[in-house]
Design a protein around this motif. Structure first.
Motif, mmCIF file in Angstrom:
data_model
loop_
_atom_site.group_PDB
_atom_site.id
_atom_site.type_symbol
_atom_site.label_atom_id
_atom_site.label_comp_id
_atom_site.label_asym_id
_atom_site.label_seq_id
_atom_site.Cartn_x
_atom_site.Cartn_y
_atom_site.Cartn_z
ATOM 1 N N SER A 6 -16.387 -26.163 -25.413
ATOM 2 C CA SER A 6 -16.991 -27.487 -25.311
ATOM 3 C C SER A 6 -15.910 -28.552 -25.387
ATOM 4 O O SER A 6 -15.991 -29.578 -24.736
ATOM 5 N N THR A 57 -14.857 -28.761 -15.894
ATOM 6 C CA THR A 57 -15.776 -29.165 -16.961
ATOM 7 C C THR A 57 -17.129 -29.465 -16.346
ATOM 8 O O THR A 57 -17.208 -30.030 -15.268
ATOM 9 N N GLN A 77 -19.050 -30.806 -21.418
ATOM 10 C CA GLN A 77 -17.718 -30.303 -21.786
ATOM 11 C C GLN A 77 -16.670 -31.414 -21.715
ATOM 12 O O GLN A 77 -16.788 -32.342 -20.913
ATOM 13 N N GLN A 78 -15.647 -31.277 -22.568
ATOM 14 C CA GLN A 78 -14.538 -32.216 -22.532
ATOM 15 C C GLN A 78 -13.243 -31.422 -22.515
ATOM 16 O O GLN A 78 -13.056 -30.521 -23.320
ATOM 17 N N SER A 112 -14.554 -31.998 -12.343
ATOM 18 C CA SER A 112 -15.556 -32.427 -13.324
ATOM 19 C C SER A 112 -16.923 -32.539 -12.684
ATOM 20 O O SER A 112 -17.056 -33.055 -11.585
ATOM 21 N N SER A 168 -19.468 -34.421 -17.858
ATOM 22 C CA SER A 168 -18.254 -33.985 -18.538
ATOM 23 C C SER A 168 -17.099 -34.966 -18.364
ATOM 24 O O SER A 168 -17.132 -35.841 -17.508
ATOM 25 N N CYS A 179 -19.731 -37.922 -14.377
ATOM 26 C CA CYS A 179 -18.590 -37.306 -15.035
ATOM 27 C C CYS A 179 -17.369 -38.216 -14.928
ATOM 28 O O CYS A 179 -17.394 -39.214 -14.211
#
Ligand code: ATP
Ligand code: MG
Lengths: 482, 250
Positions: free
Chosen positions: A311, A336, A340-341, A365, A369, A401
């Motif tokens: 995550s 991601t 998520q990062q 991305s 994210s 994102c």
């Protein structure tokens, strides 16, 4: 003699009981929760470590106590409570299952999509394997081949017992415990990891991957890896697994140190697919890794990573180009999705003459994210004729994102040539429609487009792994368009 | 083969196609002409199943209603669109792209993937048909291709996929004279009794090479005039005004 009060007695009993309780705990496999000097002594004792290593751990712990947890602009997560972690648990054997029917169906579905064979699925999910593919014998065959060449490859703990001089000589020389918060923590409490030594002039004849994969189930929360390639040797090392990895431990803080002596080459490839958490980002793994390699004269270190899991990912595989003519490379795809990062990138420190580095970073991305590239290219004043080429691309899917690029460049030598290119693009609906129109459905279209975009990085992976990695990228992005 | 009845298409509440009818039989070539912005490319996109439009009306292909099919399903049913502006797909080689397309369509029809050697044979044969440079097939799809190369690549893809209904949206624009002849030749060679072609163009010149059975004029989302190839000559000479504002032309 003073009064021996009831209170004193009580207190004494309490501490004693604690002590005894502690001892009993050792016997029952798990140390008490939280982190303290005692816990570190316990880990070290449990592992029967030489005194210098215990001292090392304690110094690291003291340093850690004075450090502050880093904060990054583009990563947000609830802070970890370091006293709420068990730092030692004896490696308890995973529950053996009798058939794949007992395995999480979601996991099996993923294996299926990745095209992992039934036998390997069993191995990965700890189902007893048929005699045909006896993992123990496979492992022994590998070990024999390696041993004949003088290659040492095994767990970090084994190396501490069997090759303490090598461990002592190199451990912490590349990533000192003072380096950063997580590196200090790892140095204090690491429980195991991998160790690899390639003797002078030896070319390791196999990817150190298949073996690793068999062992995969046992990766720890605070892993430590040390790879030493002696003069003129070569090794390709593969860490991780495309199969999804779950773990009860939320925090992972690994340290990887690579030493490439004169004329040696290390190729280190990673596929990271830790559980990213659910759609709301709950339960995912925090992956805070410190990876660094040192190149002596004419040496080369090449990092390749495919990051799709966790995550939160915080990771900067780096190269110290100390020797003249040494070469550092970094190839990365970081995907991601959902919440998520990822904050990932590299550092290339040019110290020697004619040192060369290449950075190819491809971020993808999707969802909500955040994906950041953070990189440093530093050319020291003695690094005559240093060269760097960096290419940092971001691919966005959807509008929610984010992609961020933070390239830092410090040049202290006028003869240096540093080139940086960056692009941001979107997977266009037009591209997808174009594929659709040719009979390719949206999911395959995304697979094609993303793999095309990441091609320069995927090409760096060992062949059999590249195929799986391609599928993995597609799976990570499933449901992110349309 | 293709039957379009009372087709309406709008985007964000703006109607672009306003009740269009068209019948195309197997073996026929239809040309669609019409001023800029009249809805020609929109018609092509709607036929191919692009999802940006709100569509009303009936589209049948060989008796089968295709209006609810996804674009890739329509492609598998044999609809091919040579785009007016082909997109670039960096990093994906033409060969890989076409292999995926050919095999996905085969999978849709319940066929196994084509053997690599058969695919290669097909590739060489069709490449020769449109005289496409081998270098281009190895390069990423349309990436850095010149305008003309992109158009030629569209026809190459069409040859590879052997569609039932091919729609060529201004494939002639941007082609030099030799390329125009080569592309037209390719289209003619691919013509057969059981496929049909719709050629969208602004220029009568293309129709010297690809002889249409019918010519239609699309204006403001409707077909306002249909005729034979002579109509194209007339349009070349007189423009569209006489059709749009008949009273002025008199
Ligand atoms: N997605 C969209 N959103 C808004 N308007 C659109 C959209 N697609 C098409 N249009 C409009 O619909 C009209 C028809 O466009 P279309 O591209 O079909 O014309 P055309 O006949 O192909 O023109 P040309 O000869 O210039 O290629 C134009 O006015 C165009 O601006
Ligand atoms: Mg148009």
């Amino acid at each position: 003699m003073g009064k021996y009060t009831e209170e004193q007695l009580e207190k004494e009993l309490e501490t004693q009981e604690y002590k005894y309780g502690f001892v009993t705990d050792i016997e029952t496999e798990k140390a008490p929760i939280g982190l303290s000097e005692d816990i570190i002594r316990l880990i070290s004792a449990k592992k029967n470590e030489p005194n210098w290593l215990l001292e090392y751990r304690l110094k690291a712990y003291k340093a850690w106590l004075t450090m502050e947890e880093p904060e990054w602009a583009h990563v947000n997560y609830p802070k970890v409570d370091f006293q709420d972690i068990y730092y030692y648990a004896a490696p308890k054997p995973k529950k053996q299952l009798d058939s794949l029917d007992e395995v999480d169906s979601e996991l099996l579905e993923m294996y299926e999509k990745l095209g992992i064979s039934i036998d390997e699925q069993k191995k990965l999910s700890n189902v007893a394997v048929d005699i045909v593919m006896d993992s123990v014998s496979v492992k022994t065959t590998f070990q024999d081949t390696l041993a004949k060449l003088g290659i040492i490859f095994g767990s970090f703990s084994d190396a501490v017992q069997n090759h303490p001089e090598l461990v002592k000589k190199y451990m912490g020389t590349i990533v000192p415990y003072t380096d950063n918060y997580y590196a200090a923590l790892n140095a204090a409490v690491f429980t195991d990891g991998s160790f690899c030594y390639i003797p002078k002039g030896v070319r390791c004849p196999m990817e150190l991957s298949t073996y690793f994969r068999i062992n995969e189930a046992q990766t720890g929360q605070f892993e430590r890896t040390l790879v030493v390639a002696d003069q003129g040797s070569y090794v390709s090392y593969l860490e991780g697994c495309t199969a999804p990895m779950r773990d009860e431990n939320q925090l992972h803080a690994a340290v990887v140190e690579l030493v490439a002596l004169d004329d040696a080459e290390i190729k280190y490839s990673t596929v990271q697919n830790w559980y990213p958490g659910d759609k709301e980002g709950k339960g995912g793994i925090y992956n805070f890794v410190t990876k660094r390699g040192l190149c002596e004269k004419n040496a080369k270190i090449s990092w390749t990573q495919v990051e799709t899991g966790s995550s939160v990912t915080w990771k900067y595989p780096s190269c110290i180009l100390k020797g003249d003519n040494s070469v550092g490379e970094f190839y990365s795809v970081a995907v991601t999705n959902n919440l998520q990062q990822a904050d990932t990138g590299t550092k290339m420190l040019h110290l020697g003459k004619n040192t060369k580095s290449t950075i190819i970073s491809k971020g993808v991305s999707a969802g909500n994210s955040q994906n950041s590239y953070r990189g440093l290219v530093k050319i020291n004043k003695n690094a005559i004729n240093a060269r760097n080429f960096s290419q940092c691309d971001s691919l966005l899917m959807g509008n929610k994102c984010g992609a961020h690029t933070f390239p830092y460049i410090e040049v202290d030598n006028k003869s240096a040539k540093v080139e940086h290119e960056a692009t941001t693009s979107k997977i266009g609906e037009d591209q997808i429609f174009y594929c659709n129109q040719r009979g390719i459905d949206t999911e395959s279209a995304i697979k094609l487009i993303v793999n095309g975009y990441a091609k320069d990085v995927l090409n760096q992976l060992p062949m059999e792994f590249a195929v799986e990695a391609q599928k993995l990228l597609a799976i990570s992005l499933e449901g992110s368009v349309g | 083969m293709l039957s379009i009845k009372n087709l309406h298409a709008s985007v964000d509440g703006t109607e672009i196609l306003k009740g269009l009818n068209l019948e195309v039989n197997a073996g026929e070539v239809h040309a669609i002409m019409g001023p800029n912005g009249s809805g020609k490319s929109t018609l092509a996109s709607v036929l191919a199943g692009k999802e940006d439009y709100e569509v009303l009306g009936e589209i049948t292909l060989n008796g089968k209603d295709i209006s609810d099919l996804a674009p890739e399903e329509r492609a598998a049913e044999g609809v091919f669109l040579a785009f007016q502006y082909p997109v670039e797909i960096p990093g994906v080689s033409n060969v890989n792209f076409l292999k995926t397309a050919v095999n996905d369509i085969r999978a849709f029809k319940g066929l196994p993937p084509m053997l690599a050697k058969d695919f290669l044979k097909l590739l060489k044969e069709k490449r020769a048909l449109v005289e496409l440079d081998k270098k281009l097939t190895n390069r990423s799809v349309n990436e850095g291709f010149s305008g003309g190369e992109k158009k030629r690549n569209e026809i190459f893809q069409m040859a590879m996929l052997k569609p039932k209904l091919a729609i060529l949206d201004e494939t002639d624009s941007g082609l030099d004279i030799d390329a125009l002849r080569i592309v037209a030749n390719g289209v003619n060679k691919l013509k057969s009794a059981d496929n049909a072609t719709i050629v969208i163009t602004h220029y009568q010149r293309l129709l010297d090479y690809i002889i249409p059975d019918f010519v239609h004029v699309l204006y403001d989302g409707k077909i306002i005039k249909s005729g034979t190839k002579e109509l194209a000559l007339e349009l070349e000479e007189k423009g569209y005004d006489w059709l749009i504002k008949p009273e002025m032309a008199q």
